[in-house]
Write a protein that holds these residues in place. Sequence first.
Motif, PDB file in Angstrom:
ATOM      1  N   LEU A 174      34.076   2.117  36.565  1.00  0.00           N
ATOM      2  CA  LEU A 174      33.946   0.953  35.744  1.00  0.00           C
ATOM      3  C   LEU A 174      33.514  -0.273  36.951  1.00  0.00           C
ATOM      4  N   PHE A 175      32.671  -1.041  36.182  1.00  0.00           N
ATOM      5  CA  PHE A 175      32.105  -2.000  37.037  1.00  0.00           C
ATOM      6  C   PHE A 175      32.428  -3.613  36.401  1.00  0.00           C
ATOM      7  N   ASP A 176      32.739  -4.634  37.207  1.00  0.00           N
ATOM      8  CA  ASP A 176      32.644  -5.853  36.277  1.00  0.00           C
ATOM      9  C   ASP A 176      31.170  -6.559  37.038  1.00  0.00           C
ATOM     10  N   ILE A 177      30.401  -6.870  36.111  1.00  0.00           N
ATOM     11  CA  ILE A 177      28.999  -7.346  36.378  1.00  0.00           C
ATOM     12  C   ILE A 177      28.705  -8.595  35.983  1.00  0.00           C
ATOM     13  N   GLU A 178      27.905  -9.448  36.812  1.00  0.00           N
ATOM     14  CA  GLU A 178      27.430 -10.741  36.500  1.00  0.00           C
ATOM     15  C   GLU A 178      25.920 -10.931  36.210  1.00  0.00           C
ATOM     16  N   GLU A 179      25.767 -11.560  35.234  1.00  0.00           N
ATOM     17  CA  GLU A 179      24.239 -11.768  34.692  1.00  0.00           C
ATOM     18  C   GLU A 179      23.537 -12.858  34.807  1.00  0.00           C
ATOM     19  N   VAL A 180      22.284 -12.883  35.366  1.00  0.00           N
ATOM     20  CA  VAL A 180      21.436 -14.259  35.435  1.00  0.00           C
ATOM     21  C   VAL A 180      20.209 -13.798  34.554  1.00  0.00           C
ATOM     22  N   VAL A 181      19.938 -14.682  33.361  1.00  0.00           N
ATOM     23  CA  VAL A 181      18.741 -14.563  32.704  1.00  0.00           C
ATOM     24  C   VAL A 181      18.044 -15.824  32.728  1.00  0.00           C
ATOM     25  N   LEU A 200      24.499 -20.974  35.534  1.00  0.00           N
ATOM     26  CA  LEU A 200      23.304 -19.805  35.039  1.00  0.00           C
ATOM     27  C   LEU A 200      24.152 -18.541  34.553  1.00  0.00           C
ATOM     28  N   GLY A 201      24.989 -18.267  35.571  1.00  0.00           N
ATOM     29  CA  GLY A 201      25.615 -17.068  35.797  1.00  0.00           C
ATOM     30  C   GLY A 201      26.674 -16.850  34.711  1.00  0.00           C
ATOM     31  N   ARG A 202      26.798 -15.645  34.211  1.00  0.00           N
ATOM     32  CA  ARG A 202      27.862 -15.475  33.092  1.00  0.00           C
ATOM     33  C   ARG A 202      28.192 -13.860  33.435  1.00  0.00           C
ATOM     34  N   PRO A 203      29.721 -13.779  33.115  1.00  0.00           N
ATOM     35  CA  PRO A 203      30.085 -12.244  33.542  1.00  0.00           C
ATOM     36  C   PRO A 203      29.874 -11.445  32.177  1.00  0.00           C
ATOM     37  N   LEU A 204      29.512 -10.206  32.336  1.00  0.00           N
ATOM     38  CA  LEU A 204      29.463  -8.991  31.279  1.00  0.00           C
ATOM     39  C   LEU A 204      30.924  -8.398  31.143  1.00  0.00           C
ATOM     40  N   PRO A 205      31.295  -7.807  30.255  1.00  0.00           N
ATOM     41  CA  PRO A 205      32.389  -7.003  29.980  1.00  0.00           C
ATOM     42  C   PRO A 205      32.347  -5.854  30.862  1.00  0.00           C
ATOM     43  N   THR A 206      33.484  -5.339  31.123  1.00  0.00           N
ATOM     44  CA  THR A 206      33.615  -4.205  31.998  1.00  0.00           C
ATOM     45  C   THR A 206      32.845  -2.815  31.511  1.00  0.00           C
ATOM     46  N   LEU A 207      31.959  -2.504  32.444  1.00  0.00           N
ATOM     47  CA  LEU A 207      31.019  -1.565  31.861  1.00  0.00           C
ATOM     48  C   LEU A 207      30.939  -0.347  32.719  1.00  0.00           C
ATOM     49  N   SER A 208      30.593   0.999  32.172  1.00  0.00           N
ATOM     50  CA  SER A 208      30.437   2.179  33.173  1.00  0.00           C
ATOM     51  C   SER A 208      28.698   2.303  33.358  1.00  0.00           C
ATOM     52  N   GLU A 209      28.333   3.023  34.216  1.00  0.00           N
ATOM     53  CA  GLU A 209      26.822   3.156  34.308  1.00  0.00           C
ATOM     54  C   GLU A 209      26.136   3.519  33.100  1.00  0.00           C
ATOM     55  N   ARG A 210      26.983   4.656  32.304  1.00  0.00           N
ATOM     56  CA  ARG A 210      26.443   4.929  31.143  1.00  0.00           C
ATOM     57  C   ARG A 210      26.360   3.599  30.168  1.00  0.00           C
ATOM     58  N   ASP A 211      27.206   2.891  29.965  1.00  0.00           N
ATOM     59  CA  ASP A 211      26.922   1.627  29.401  1.00  0.00           C
ATOM     60  C   ASP A 211      25.895   0.753  29.742  1.00  0.00           C
ATOM     61  N   LEU A 212      25.512   0.619  30.960  1.00  0.00           N
ATOM     62  CA  LEU A 212      24.580  -0.108  31.339  1.00  0.00           C
ATOM     63  C   LEU A 212      23.160   0.617  30.917  1.00  0.00           C
ATOM     64  N   GLY A 245      13.969 -12.464  28.425  1.00  0.00           N
ATOM     65  CA  GLY A 245      13.551 -12.745  29.597  1.00  0.00           C
ATOM     66  C   GLY A 245      13.602 -11.886  30.688  1.00  0.00           C
ATOM     67  N   LYS A 246      13.852 -12.429  31.893  1.00  0.00           N
ATOM     68  CA  LYS A 246      14.261 -11.731  33.282  1.00  0.00           C
ATOM     69  C   LYS A 246      15.535 -11.472  33.256  1.00  0.00           C
ATOM     70  N   HIS A 247      16.343 -10.330  33.627  1.00  0.00           N
ATOM     71  CA  HIS A 247      17.682  -9.929  33.714  1.00  0.00           C
ATOM     72  C   HIS A 247      17.823  -9.720  35.133  1.00  0.00           C
ATOM     73  N   TRP A 248      18.958 -10.359  35.756  1.00  0.00           N
ATOM     74  CA  TRP A 248      19.214 -10.223  37.246  1.00  0.00           C
ATOM     75  C   TRP A 248      20.679  -9.758  37.028  1.00  0.00           C
ATOM     76  N   LEU A 249      21.069  -8.571  37.624  1.00  0.00           N
ATOM     77  CA  LEU A 249      22.594  -8.118  37.694  1.00  0.00           C
ATOM     78  C   LEU A 249      23.200  -8.043  39.265  1.00  0.00           C
ATOM     79  N   ARG A 250      24.597  -8.261  38.993  1.00  0.00           N
ATOM     80  CA  ARG A 250      25.196  -8.262  40.305  1.00  0.00           C
ATOM     81  C   ARG A 250      26.614  -7.447  40.079  1.00  0.00           C
ATOM     82  N   VAL A 251      27.067  -6.629  40.765  1.00  0.00           N
ATOM     83  CA  VAL A 251      28.584  -5.853  40.580  1.00  0.00           C
ATOM     84  C   VAL A 251      29.457  -6.760  41.377  1.00  0.00           C
TER      85      VAL A 251
END
Length: 304
Positions: A174-181, A200-212, A245-251
């Motif tokens: 599982l991964f905690d991910i931050e997103e910038v759009v 601009l950055g906002r956290p996403l719920p804890t996700l698995s690779e399948r969820d992403l 728009g453009k999505h940027w993600l970071r674990v």
Amino acid sequence: MPAKIVQEHFQEPIQEPFQEPFQEPFQEPGQEPMQEPRQEPMQRLFQKPFQEPLVLFTVIAALLFGASALLKPTEKTTLLIDSNEVEARLFLEELNSGEPLSESKRLEITAAYIEEEALVIEAFARGLDNDSRIRSLLAQKMLHVMSAEIIQPSTAQLSDFFSANLSRYKQIALFDIEEVVLSRDDERTAKAALAAEPLLGRPLPTLSERDLASIFSAEFAAQVVNSHDAPEEDDWTGPFLSNRGKHWLRVVASIPETTPPFDEVAERVRLDWIAAEEETRQRQQVQKLVEQYNIVMSPTSSVR
């Protein structure tokens, strides 16, 4: 003169009754002689059977039987209602409502059950049960009846089942991910945008690779997860283009894939073992059931 002779002399003669002479019907010269009216052959054909007593009696009996059938009221089919089923429905309704049922409500539920039974019997009588959905429900019901007996496994059986099916019980990463759009015409990177606008950055719920993968794409999800192997402060993956728009993600953080010990998942293993065992036994019982029949395939039509 003797008395006998005198008596015969004065006796009046006996007169014959008057009869008119027979006269032939008048006919004009050249006219054919008159003949008696003749019956048509078909008329004589229908009149002759009705002169027989047996035929006449049969016809009268048939008429009386038909009249009796028309005047006699139709006999009703008996509909046997299971009182236990009615009581069970009344009991469930009381449990759901949390209070005793009124007499009118009890009568309403009973009437609804009677209507349901009548509809079901009429549906069977009209052959409406010959439906793929109905047949599927009946088959599932039969499988449920076959698996009525629940077998409880031993600890050894559960342990062996757990070892043979470890992949079922692995807890995926599982991964905690931050997103910038950013907007589609914004050429900045996520790092540059955050430097200028930190909110601009906002956290996403804890996700698995399948969820992403279900949110974005499988390829982009794999890139995001693999980028976490060597985390850096500006380890952003993107951009991923969408209508937003453009999505940027970071674990930011992750929980690696693990296999829990047997004790933590023992109840889940038990339920899985019972389900697998029921399925195996059902297959065996169905196979025995099928073997009781002589299977014959009807010829297929050559027209396609």
